[in-house]
Design a protein around this motif. Structure first.
Motif, PDB file in Angstrom:
ATOM      1  N   SER A   1      10.984   0.621   7.675  1.00  0.00           N
ATOM      2  CA  SER A   1      10.029   0.991   8.710  1.00  0.00           C
ATOM      3  C   SER A   1       9.024  -0.136   8.863  1.00  0.00           C
ATOM      4  O   SER A   1       8.617  -0.742   7.862  1.00  0.00           O
ATOM      5  CB  SER A   1       9.286   2.282   8.341  1.00  0.00           C
ATOM      6  N   PRO A   2       8.585  -0.437  10.069  1.00  0.00           N
ATOM      7  CA  PRO A   2       7.553  -1.466  10.244  1.00  0.00           C
ATOM      8  C   PRO A   2       6.227  -1.069   9.593  1.00  0.00           C
ATOM      9  O   PRO A   2       5.357  -1.920   9.406  1.00  0.00           O
ATOM     10  CB  PRO A   2       7.418  -1.581  11.763  1.00  0.00           C
ATOM     11  N   TYR A   3       6.083   0.218   9.251  1.00  0.00           N
ATOM     12  CA  TYR A   3       4.857   0.682   8.586  1.00  0.00           C
ATOM     13  C   TYR A   3       4.922   0.534   7.068  1.00  0.00           C
ATOM     14  O   TYR A   3       3.920   0.743   6.390  1.00  0.00           O
ATOM     15  CB  TYR A   3       4.583   2.146   8.941  1.00  0.00           C
ATOM     16  N   ASN A   4       6.095   0.191   6.534  1.00  0.00           N
ATOM     17  CA  ASN A   4       6.246   0.040   5.090  1.00  0.00           C
ATOM     18  C   ASN A   4       5.756  -1.344   4.686  1.00  0.00           C
ATOM     19  O   ASN A   4       6.439  -2.348   4.893  1.00  0.00           O
ATOM     20  CB  ASN A   4       7.706   0.232   4.683  1.00  0.00           C
ATOM     21  N   THR A   5       4.563  -1.384   4.083  1.00  0.00           N
ATOM     22  CA  THR A   5       3.964  -2.682   3.729  1.00  0.00           C
ATOM     23  C   THR A   5       4.525  -3.248   2.423  1.00  0.00           C
ATOM     24  O   THR A   5       4.051  -4.282   1.958  1.00  0.00           O
ATOM     25  CB  THR A   5       2.433  -2.542   3.622  1.00  0.00           C
ATOM     26  N   TYR A   6       5.492  -2.558   1.845  1.00  0.00           N
ATOM     27  CA  TYR A   6       6.213  -3.144   0.713  1.00  0.00           C
ATOM     28  C   TYR A   6       7.343  -4.035   1.221  1.00  0.00           C
ATOM     29  O   TYR A   6       7.798  -4.928   0.503  1.00  0.00           O
ATOM     30  CB  TYR A   6       6.784  -2.050  -0.199  1.00  0.00           C
TER      31      TYR A   6
ATOM     32  N   ASP B   1      12.640   4.359  -4.636  1.00  0.00           N
ATOM     33  CA  ASP B   1      13.492   4.552  -3.452  1.00  0.00           C
ATOM     34  C   ASP B   1      12.644   4.658  -2.185  1.00  0.00           C
ATOM     35  O   ASP B   1      13.034   4.173  -1.122  1.00  0.00           O
ATOM     36  CB  ASP B   1      14.348   5.818  -3.612  1.00  0.00           C
ATOM     37  N   ASP B   2      11.478   5.299  -2.317  1.00  0.00           N
ATOM     38  CA  ASP B   2      10.576   5.411  -1.173  1.00  0.00           C
ATOM     39  C   ASP B   2      10.112   4.038  -0.699  1.00  0.00           C
ATOM     40  O   ASP B   2       9.949   3.799   0.504  1.00  0.00           O
ATOM     41  CB  ASP B   2       9.345   6.256  -1.525  1.00  0.00           C
ATOM     42  N   LEU B   3       9.921   3.135  -1.642  1.00  0.00           N
ATOM     43  CA  LEU B   3       9.431   1.794  -1.294  1.00  0.00           C
ATOM     44  C   LEU B   3      10.455   0.997  -0.488  1.00  0.00           C
ATOM     45  O   LEU B   3      10.104   0.000   0.143  1.00  0.00           O
ATOM     46  CB  LEU B   3       9.081   1.006  -2.560  1.00  0.00           C
ATOM     47  N   LYS B   4      11.699   1.474  -0.469  1.00  0.00           N
ATOM     48  CA  LYS B   4      12.762   0.752   0.241  1.00  0.00           C
ATOM     49  C   LYS B   4      13.032   1.308   1.635  1.00  0.00           C
ATOM     50  O   LYS B   4      13.911   0.813   2.340  1.00  0.00           O
ATOM     51  CB  LYS B   4      14.059   0.821  -0.589  1.00  0.00           C
TER      52      LYS B   4
ATOM     53  N   SER C   1       0.834  -1.199   0.000  1.00  0.00           N
ATOM     54  CA  SER C   1       0.000   0.000   0.000  1.00  0.00           C
ATOM     55  C   SER C   1       0.869   1.249   0.000  1.00  0.00           C
ATOM     56  O   SER C   1       1.668   1.469   0.923  1.00  0.00           O
ATOM     57  CB  SER C   1      -0.908   0.013   1.241  1.00  0.00           C
ATOM     58  N   CYS C   2       0.665   2.083  -1.029  1.00  0.00           N
ATOM     59  CA  CYS C   2       1.407   3.347  -1.094  1.00  0.00           C
ATOM     60  C   CYS C   2       1.047   4.251   0.082  1.00  0.00           C
ATOM     61  O   CYS C   2       1.855   5.070   0.522  1.00  0.00           O
ATOM     62  CB  CYS C   2       1.098   4.069  -2.402  1.00  0.00           C
ATOM     63  N   ALA C   3      -0.169   4.083   0.598  1.00  0.00           N
ATOM     64  CA  ALA C   3      -0.608   4.919   1.713  1.00  0.00           C
ATOM     65  C   ALA C   3       0.274   4.713   2.943  1.00  0.00           C
ATOM     66  O   ALA C   3       0.543   5.660   3.685  1.00  0.00           O
ATOM     67  CB  ALA C   3      -2.065   4.606   2.057  1.00  0.00           C
ATOM     68  N   THR C   4       0.742   3.494   3.153  1.00  0.00           N
ATOM     69  CA  THR C   4       1.602   3.242   4.318  1.00  0.00           C
ATOM     70  C   THR C   4       2.976   3.878   4.121  1.00  0.00           C
ATOM     71  O   THR C   4       3.603   4.318   5.086  1.00  0.00           O
ATOM     72  CB  THR C   4       1.761   1.740   4.583  1.00  0.00           C
ATOM     73  N   VAL C   5       3.427   3.939   2.885  1.00  0.00           N
ATOM     74  CA  VAL C   5       4.709   4.580   2.598  1.00  0.00           C
ATOM     75  C   VAL C   5       4.580   6.090   2.792  1.00  0.00           C
ATOM     76  O   VAL C   5       5.484   6.738   3.324  1.00  0.00           O
ATOM     77  CB  VAL C   5       5.181   4.247   1.168  1.00  0.00           C
TER      78      VAL C   5
END
Length: 346
Positions: free
Chosen positions: A276-281, A270-273, A247-251
């Motif tokens: 963070s525990p909130y990064n669902t990617y 780069d943002d997807l990497k 989900s982009c929203a979590t990023v």
């Protein structure tokens, strides 16, 4: 004998004169404390009463603003409750001015105005909290409305992300952060009590937390209400399979709320990497806690997701806010995967 008769006549005449004067005074007082204008021509006036304001001061102001006919007559009725009772026909009460705000009209008689002045009603400010705002963004709105400092609200609302219901609130300026948080949290539980699937979770804190967390992601992803249950089904299916929600929203949440950076126009690879525990990617399953405060559409969708075989969705019609839903990665790729902010932060 004649002297006694003359004295009696004089006394009777004096009594009659006094009676006439009393009747005239009463009639004058009743007239002067009645409504100044008929309802159709009434003047409206909002009076803000400060602590310590006197009846005499208020009477002078109301006369100046053409709300009452005569400040002296108005004051007399306030000063002498029994006289006020005689004129109004209501029970005699000690008149007490209370700090607050009251809306008056020149069609009101003194009795109605006294009742308003004694109410001590607080002046309220209407504050709109849209769906999908985070605690920090709610805090900014409340500070702008002079409800409380943003810093105080963020502190009072720690651990409440997701449970502050988006709504339009009438709050007193300076009422404080703790009161604002309490009102919003109570509203959340009141609203979900009207949805059986959500109300049933009140006794299961863990389940409710997970549902609200899922709803917070759905809130930031959906644009058309009818698609919210479909988006919920995609996330639910992925959770069951142990697949990241992607989900982009979590990023966005990581970028703006965790890292404190400006809201991005687009989400880059780069943002997807970002770790963070909130990064669902990078992490399968739900993030540790909600990423915003969802409304009933998203909450109900999270509690009652549609039954589908979908595992992917992407925005295809930005103007209409419509998504395309697919079952496999190949179908998803064929539709053209574009990482884009789903809903701009308000």
């Amino acid at each position: 004998m004649k002297s006694s008769k003359k004295t009696s006549i004089a006394i009777a005449s004096a009594f009659f004169l006094i009676l006439i004067l009393a009747v005239l005074a009463f009639a004058s007082l009743k007239f002067l404390t009645g409504g100044r204008d008929p309802e159709e021509n009434a003047v409206s006036f909002r009076l803000k009463i400060e602590q310590g304001d006197s009846a005499r001061k208020i009477a002078a102001l109301l006369e100046k603003e053409n709300v009452i006919k005569n400040k002296t007559a108005f004051y007399l009725l306030a000063r002498f409750p029994n006289l006020g009772s005689l004129v109004s026909g209501q029970e005699a009460k000690i008149f007490c001015v209370k700090a607050g705000v009251c809306d008056l009209k020149s069609s009101m008689d003194a009795g109605r105005i006294y009742k308003e002045l004694s109410s001590g009603r607080e002046e309220l400010v209407s504050v709109s909290i849209p769906e999908g705002l985070t605690i920090s963004k709610i805090a900014q709105r409340l500070e702008k409305a002079l409800i409380c400092p943003a810093k105080d609200f963020r502190e009072a609302a720690k651990g409440m992300e997701g449970f502050l219901f988006p709504d339009t609130y009438s709050l007193a300026p300076g009422c404080g952060a703790e009161k604002a948080v309490k009102i919003m949290a109570e509203n959340f539980y009141q609203k979900i009590s009207g949805v059986p699937s959500l109300s049933a979770m009140r006794g299961d804190k863990e389940k409710l937390n997970k549902t609200v967390t899922l709803a917070s992601i759905i809130e930031r992803e959906y644009r058309s209400a009818d698609e919210a249950p479909l988006i919920a089904s995609v996330f639910t299916n992925r959770i069951k399979k142990g697949i990241g929600l992607y989900s982009c929203a979590t990023v966005e949440y990581v970028i703006t709320e965790v890292l404190g950076r400006p809201h991005p126009d687009i989400i880059t690879y780069d943002d997807l990497k970002i770790q963070s525990p909130y990064n669902t990617y990078l992490n399968a399953g739900l993030p540790p806690s909600p990423i915003c405060n969802p409304g009933l559409v998203a909450l109900k969708a999270a509690a009652e997701p549609a039954q589908t075989d979908y595992y992917y969705f992407q925005l295809m019609d930005e103007a209409a806010g419509r998504h395309v839903f697919t079952k496999t990665l190949s179908e998803h790729v064929q539709q053209g995967a574009i990482f884009k902010t789903k809903r701009a932060a308000r």
